[in-house]
Write an enzyme that holds these catalytic residues in place. Structure first.
Site, PDB file in Angstrom:
ATOM      1  N   CYS A   1     -26.231  22.091 -39.623  1.00 25.39           N
ATOM      2  CA  CYS A   1     -25.189  23.104 -39.845  1.00 25.39           C
ATOM      3  C   CYS A   1     -23.838  22.402 -39.947  1.00 25.39           C
ATOM      4  O   CYS A   1     -23.542  21.516 -39.148  1.00 25.39           O
ATOM      5  CB  CYS A   1     -25.163  24.115 -38.701  1.00 25.39           C
TER       6      CYS A   1
ATOM      7  N   CYS B   1     -19.365  24.522 -34.083  1.00 26.15           N
ATOM      8  CA  CYS B   1     -19.168  25.284 -32.843  1.00 26.15           C
ATOM      9  C   CYS B   1     -19.451  24.386 -31.640  1.00 26.15           C
ATOM     10  O   CYS B   1     -20.456  23.685 -31.601  1.00 26.15           O
ATOM     11  CB  CYS B   1     -20.086  26.497 -32.822  1.00 26.15           C
TER      12      CYS B   1
ATOM     13  N   CYS C   1     -22.873  24.648 -29.462  1.00 23.12           N
ATOM     14  CA  CYS C   1     -24.151  24.758 -30.184  1.00 23.12           C
ATOM     15  C   CYS C   1     -24.747  23.386 -30.467  1.00 23.12           C
ATOM     16  O   CYS C   1     -24.063  22.499 -30.975  1.00 23.12           O
ATOM     17  CB  CYS C   1     -23.926  25.519 -31.484  1.00 23.12           C
TER      18      CYS C   1
ATOM     19  N   GLU D   1     -36.326  23.890 -37.854  1.00 21.28           N
ATOM     20  CA  GLU D   1     -37.055  24.554 -36.785  1.00 21.28           C
ATOM     21  C   GLU D   1     -37.143  26.057 -37.025  1.00 21.28           C
ATOM     22  O   GLU D   1     -36.219  26.677 -37.559  1.00 21.28           O
ATOM     23  CB  GLU D   1     -36.374  24.276 -35.449  1.00 21.28           C
TER      24      GLU D   1
ATOM     25  N   CYS E   1     -37.488  33.673 -35.817  1.00 17.06           N
ATOM     26  CA  CYS E   1     -36.120  33.198 -36.000  1.00 17.06           C
ATOM     27  C   CYS E   1     -36.149  32.057 -37.020  1.00 17.06           C
ATOM     28  O   CYS E   1     -36.790  31.029 -36.812  1.00 17.06           O
ATOM     29  CB  CYS E   1     -35.565  32.725 -34.655  1.00 17.06           C
TER      30      CYS E   1
HETATM   31  N1  SAH Z   1     -24.985  30.129 -37.570  1.00 17.90           N
HETATM   32  C1  SAH Z   1     -25.177  31.480 -37.260  1.00 17.90           C
HETATM   33  C2  SAH Z   1     -26.592  31.792 -36.817  1.00 17.90           C
HETATM   34  C3  SAH Z   1     -27.257  30.803 -35.903  1.00 17.90           C
HETATM   35  S1  SAH Z   1     -26.653  30.651 -34.273  1.00 17.90           S
HETATM   36  C4  SAH Z   1     -24.190  31.939 -36.207  1.00 17.90           C
HETATM   37  O1  SAH Z   1     -23.515  31.099 -35.634  1.00 17.90           O
HETATM   38  O2  SAH Z   1     -24.082  33.141 -36.011  1.00 17.90           O
HETATM   39  C5  SAH Z   1     -27.310  32.089 -33.483  1.00 17.90           C
HETATM   40  C6  SAH Z   1     -26.513  32.548 -32.262  1.00 17.90           C
HETATM   41  O3  SAH Z   1     -26.624  31.601 -31.191  1.00 17.90           O
HETATM   42  C7  SAH Z   1     -25.016  32.693 -32.529  1.00 17.90           C
HETATM   43  O4  SAH Z   1     -24.578  33.955 -32.083  1.00 17.90           O
HETATM   44  C8  SAH Z   1     -24.392  31.595 -31.695  1.00 17.90           C
HETATM   45  O5  SAH Z   1     -23.100  31.951 -31.277  1.00 17.90           O
HETATM   46  C9  SAH Z   1     -25.390  31.476 -30.558  1.00 17.90           C
HETATM   47  N2  SAH Z   1     -25.355  30.193 -29.847  1.00 17.90           N
HETATM   48  C10 SAH Z   1     -25.062  28.978 -30.336  1.00 17.90           C
HETATM   49  N3  SAH Z   1     -25.159  28.039 -29.367  1.00 17.90           N
HETATM   50  C11 SAH Z   1     -25.531  28.686 -28.243  1.00 17.90           C
HETATM   51  C12 SAH Z   1     -25.822  28.256 -26.896  1.00 17.90           C
HETATM   52  N4  SAH Z   1     -25.769  26.980 -26.546  1.00 17.90           N
HETATM   53  N5  SAH Z   1     -26.182  29.195 -26.001  1.00 17.90           N
HETATM   54  C13 SAH Z   1     -26.290  30.503 -26.350  1.00 17.90           C
HETATM   55  N6  SAH Z   1     -26.048  30.952 -27.606  1.00 17.90           N
HETATM   56  C14 SAH Z   1     -25.670  30.061 -28.537  1.00 17.90           C
HETATM   57 FE1  SF4 Z   2     -23.772  26.529 -36.945  1.00 25.09          FE
HETATM   58 FE2  SF4 Z   2     -22.035  27.481 -35.129  1.00 25.09          FE
HETATM   59 FE3  SF4 Z   2     -24.200  28.922 -35.786  1.00 25.09          FE
HETATM   60 FE4  SF4 Z   2     -24.448  26.643 -34.380  1.00 25.09          FE
HETATM   61  S1  SF4 Z   2     -23.445  28.527 -33.704  1.00 25.09           S
HETATM   62  S2  SF4 Z   2     -25.709  27.271 -36.099  1.00 25.09           S
HETATM   63  S3  SF4 Z   2     -22.803  25.375 -35.308  1.00 25.09           S
HETATM   64  S4  SF4 Z   2     -22.486  28.329 -37.134  1.00 25.09           S
END
Ligand code: SAH
Ligand code: SF4
Length: 340
Positions: free
Chosen positions: A110, A114, A117, A90, A103
């Site tokens: 991934c 987390c 996420c 996406e 973006c």
């Molecule tokens: N993998 C990388 C980049 C993609 S995620 C990372 O984790 O930094 C991009 C941002 O979205 C990250 O800061 C992550 O903490 C945040 N994020 C993930 N799930 C989320 C959610 N459900 N609501 C708000 N932010 C979220």
């Molecule tokens: Fe991957 Fe965590 Fe970033 Fe989601 S927030 S894309 S699981 S590293």
């Protein structure tokens, strides 16, 4: 068929000279793809017919195909893209007055688990190639033509952990910033990491690299471990130590992102601890209120809580609240999970 997208000029030189053509043809092909926006080999201008035919038999440009697109009430567009091997990823287009932001995804799925996420639910299918990363930019620009005259920002914050695919991310950054290619400023490209500490120093050694954003998301080792189990391997203390020695460019500041989860990491005490953790860093903080969706059991904090958290951090650093974009189409941070 092999893709031409993602190859740098020296790789293209090898291809054309291997066919008995002069090396300058490589520059024509490169310019045809990144500046001429050719989508097929036939559309690359100025090549002799024999090279067009010969290349066309073996190569395609290889742009990802749009499988579906979703339009938000706030004008954000989420593209579900299909890659050559059938994998889907996406890409999100976010127009704003005066500038546009794309973006990008860096992996299909991934591997970092987390707990807040949605992308994490997919697991990792595979890394993307440099061509698949820049291809997302070319498709998003093509679909939003008026964008070209406006300021464009790129954030590598879609699906995937960019530092677990660093070689392709760096190669894509070179193609995006090359004056003979897409000619974007590296100041307008940001990479966000969950904190792969061992790769942060490696990123810092790259002469051409995006700006660095780190997803902090907790104020103690224990909470971070629970929310981001990767913290067991890469401790918060070690992550911040790597940030302290990270070689910032003169115009650069570190960014920390902090997802606020209601009742979990959003107290005043958390905010004060974050201020202490980051005290000696030249940074800014972006707060993201949790973006909800099916199957993930956290709560979005009340707006007043988010403001109170921001007020505390603002005493120490610039601190912004990220406006959620495209929540209604599952395009906001952390919501990308290849829904169609
Ligand atoms: N993998 C990388 C980049 C993609 S995620 C990372 O984790 O930094 C991009 C941002 O979205 C990250 O800061 C992550 O903490 C945040 N994020 C993930 N799930 C989320 C959610 N459900 N609501 C708000 N932010 C979220
Ligand atoms: Fe991957 Fe965590 Fe970033 Fe989601 S927030 S894309 S699981 S590293």
């Amino acid at each position: 068929m092999q893709s031409l997208l993602g190859l740098d000029e020296s790789e293209l030189v090898q291809i054309v000279t291997g066919r008995g053509e002069p090396a300058y043809r490589a520059r024509q092909i490169y310019g045809g793809i990144y500046q001429g926006r050719a989508e097929t080999v036939e559309q690359i201008r100025g090549l002799p017919g024999s090279l067009h035919r010969g290349l066309g038999e073996e190569f395609e440009i290889g742009l990802p195909a749009i499988e579906r697109e979703f339009r938000s009430a706030d004008a954000t567009v989420r593209y579900l893209l299909r890659l050559a091997d059938g994998q889907t990823i996406e890409t999100v287009w976010m127009p704003e007055p005066g500038r546009d932001t794309i973006c990008l995804s860096t992996q299909a799925g991934c591997p970092v688990d987390c707990k807040f996420c949605f992308t994490a639910l997919l697991g990792l299918a595979r890394n993307l190639t440099a061509g698949e990363i820049v291809g997302q930019v070319l498709v998003a620009i093509r679909e939003n033509r008026s964008a070209e005259e406006r300021r464009l920002n790129i954030v590598m914050m879609g699906m995937g952990e960019p530092l677990l695919n660093l070689p392709a991310v760096i190669k894509a950054t070179r193609l995006l910033t090359d004056p003979a290619g897409m000619a974007l400023s590296p100041r307008r490209i940001t990479l966000s990491t969950s904190g792969i500490t061992s790769k942060i120093a490696e990123l810092g050694c790259e002469p051409v690299r995006p700006k660095l954003a780190v997803s902090l998301n907790a104020s103690t080792e224990e909470t971070r471990e629970r929310l981001m189990p990767i913290t067991k391997k890469y401790k918060l203390a070690g992550l911040l130590a790597a940030c302290r020695i990270y070689p910032l460019r003169p115009w650069e500041k570190l960014t920390f992102e902090y997802v606020l989860l209601g009742g979990v990491n959003d107290s005043d005490e958390d905010a004060r601890r974050v201020a202490r953790l980051l005290a000696d860093l030249d940074c800014k903080v972006n707060l993201i209120a949790f973006n909800p969706g099916p199957g993930i059991d956290f709560r979005t904090p009340e707006p007043e809580r988010v403001l109170a958290f921001q007020r505390i951090l603002k005493r120490s650093f610039p601190c912004f609240i990220r406006r959620p974009r495209g929540r209604d189409i599952m395009a906001a941070c952390g919501q990308l999970k290849r829904t169609s």
